[in-house]
Design an enzyme around this catalytic site. Structure first.
Site, PDB file in Angstrom:
ATOM      1  CD  GLU A 202      -2.769   3.267  -6.267  1.00  0.00           C
ATOM      2  OE1 GLU A 202      -3.624   2.437  -6.636  1.00  0.00           O
ATOM      3  OE2 GLU A 202      -1.762   2.953  -5.605  1.00  0.00           O
TER       4      GLU A 202
ATOM      5  NE  ARG B  32      -4.122  -1.697  -0.047  1.00  0.00           N
ATOM      6  CZ  ARG B  32      -4.110  -2.709  -0.903  1.00  0.00           C
ATOM      7  NH1 ARG B  32      -3.089  -2.867  -1.736  1.00  0.00           N
ATOM      8  NH2 ARG B  32      -5.120  -3.569  -0.953  1.00  0.00           N
TER       9      ARG B  32
ATOM     10  CG  HIS C 170      -2.639  -0.718  -7.464  1.00  0.00           C
ATOM     11  ND1 HIS C 170      -3.118  -0.017  -6.399  1.00  0.00           N
ATOM     12  CD2 HIS C 170      -2.678  -2.022  -7.085  1.00  0.00           C
ATOM     13  CE1 HIS C 170      -3.431  -0.847  -5.415  1.00  0.00           C
ATOM     14  NE2 HIS C 170      -3.169  -2.076  -5.814  1.00  0.00           N
TER      15      HIS C 170
END
Length: 326
Positions: free
Chosen positions: A272, A243, A290
């Site tokens: 993000e 993360r 991602h």
């Protein structure tokens, strides 16, 4: 038939499992659903399938209504869900572990190879038609054989990453609140160390821990901050496929500018989809959007598991992979 809402596009296999038994509505657009539209869409839902792009909080749960029984997250992480708030309302929260272990570990290992061997930088040379000539000292990187990988978070994905590193001749150290299974530790030759020792000894620090918000016990928010980066070897790399907020991106940029570490491989970002501007133009950083679980097989398996979790709760039985508050 129950009302099931899917807040973002998922593979058809998962949708069809739900449609066979219930009334299903899905946000079927490329862009993420706007918050206000999401709150309107989930009103009256008995089950909701969410992605990491949706924040499941009191506002979300209130908008859904008291009849809501389950929130099935199509992800292994669930930092987007206030699990305690769900529990307070009697709503079951679930996630999709195990099915994306190997795919995410592949991504982390790919990032490590790309940044240590400068593969991304090399490809940019070719694509930009920059003049180049082979030479003994041209674009040298770091070999992995005989180096040490530091696994932060030795869960399923961390162990899968360690197996890949071991196969490439790396030594494995790890830090985690729990000991590895002795048989696995023996297989990997893995040694458990304190976080400070891991930072000081690892040639690659690979992050596989959950994001625990700041203020909570055991918080991993900005676990890799200025102090942690300063404690690493100047020749070391950091890889993050977990993360984004586990790394303080501003501190990472400063550490790279000052030569405190050699580089970074990132698949996730602090804010993000925004990426710190200081990272964009750097050749010592590999950046991916991602892609950790982004294979057809894995995303399909995630959708199917989330659907099965929702169906189980709606049927009054236990889901396969529930999550509970810390």
């Amino acid at each position: 038939m129950a009302k099931v809402v899917i807040t973002n596009r998922i593979p058809r296999e998962g949708v069809e499992l739900l449609e066979a038994e219930h009334d299903v509505t899905m946000w079927d657009h490329e862009e993420c659903i706007p918050r206000e539209e999401c709150l309107r869409m989930i009103a009256g839902a008995d089950a909701i399938l969410t992605l990491l792009t949706e924040k499941v909080d009191d506002e979300f749960l209130e908008a859904a209504g008291e009849q809501l029984k389950v929130v099935a997250n199509v992800a292994v992480g669930f930092n987007n869900i206030d699990v305690a708030a769900c529990e307070k309302r009697g709503v079951v929260a679930t996630n999709t572990p195990k099915v994306l272990t190997e795919t995410t570990a592949d991504t982390a290992f790919g990032l490590m190879l790309m940044v240590t061997r400068r593969f991304g930088e090399g490809e940019r040379v070719i694509r930009s038609r920059t003049p180049w000539q082979w030479g003994m000292f041209y674009m040298l990187g770091m070999g992995l054989q005989g180096k040490t990988i530091g696994i932060v978070g030795a869960g399923q994905i961390g162990i899968a990453m360690a197996r890949r590193a071991k196969a490439f001749g790396m030594d494995v150290v790890y830090t985690d609140a729990f000991e590895m299974d002795p048989a696995v530790a023996t297989e990997l030759g893995a040694r458990r160390v304190e976080f400070d020792e891991l930072l000081a000894t690892a040639d690659v620090v690979s992050l596989h821990c959950p994001l625990i918000p700041k203020g909570q016990e055991g918080s991993t928010h900005h676990l890799i901050d200025a102090a942690a980066l300063a404690a690493m070897k100047k020749t070391a790399y950091v890889v993050n496929s977990a993360r984004g907020p586990i790394i303080d991106e501003a501190a990472l940029v400063e550490a790279l500018e000052n030569g405190e570490i050699a580089g970074a491989g990132l698949d996730v970002f602090e804010n993000e989809p925004a990426v710190h501007e200081g990272l964009i133009g750097r050749d010592d950083v590999v950046l991916l959007p991602h892609l950790g679980s982004a294979t057809v097989e894995t995303r399909t398996a995630m959708a199917e598991l989330a659907a099965r979790n929702a169906l189980a709760v709606l049927a009054g039985t236990a889901p396969e992979t529930p999550v509970t508050s810390l």
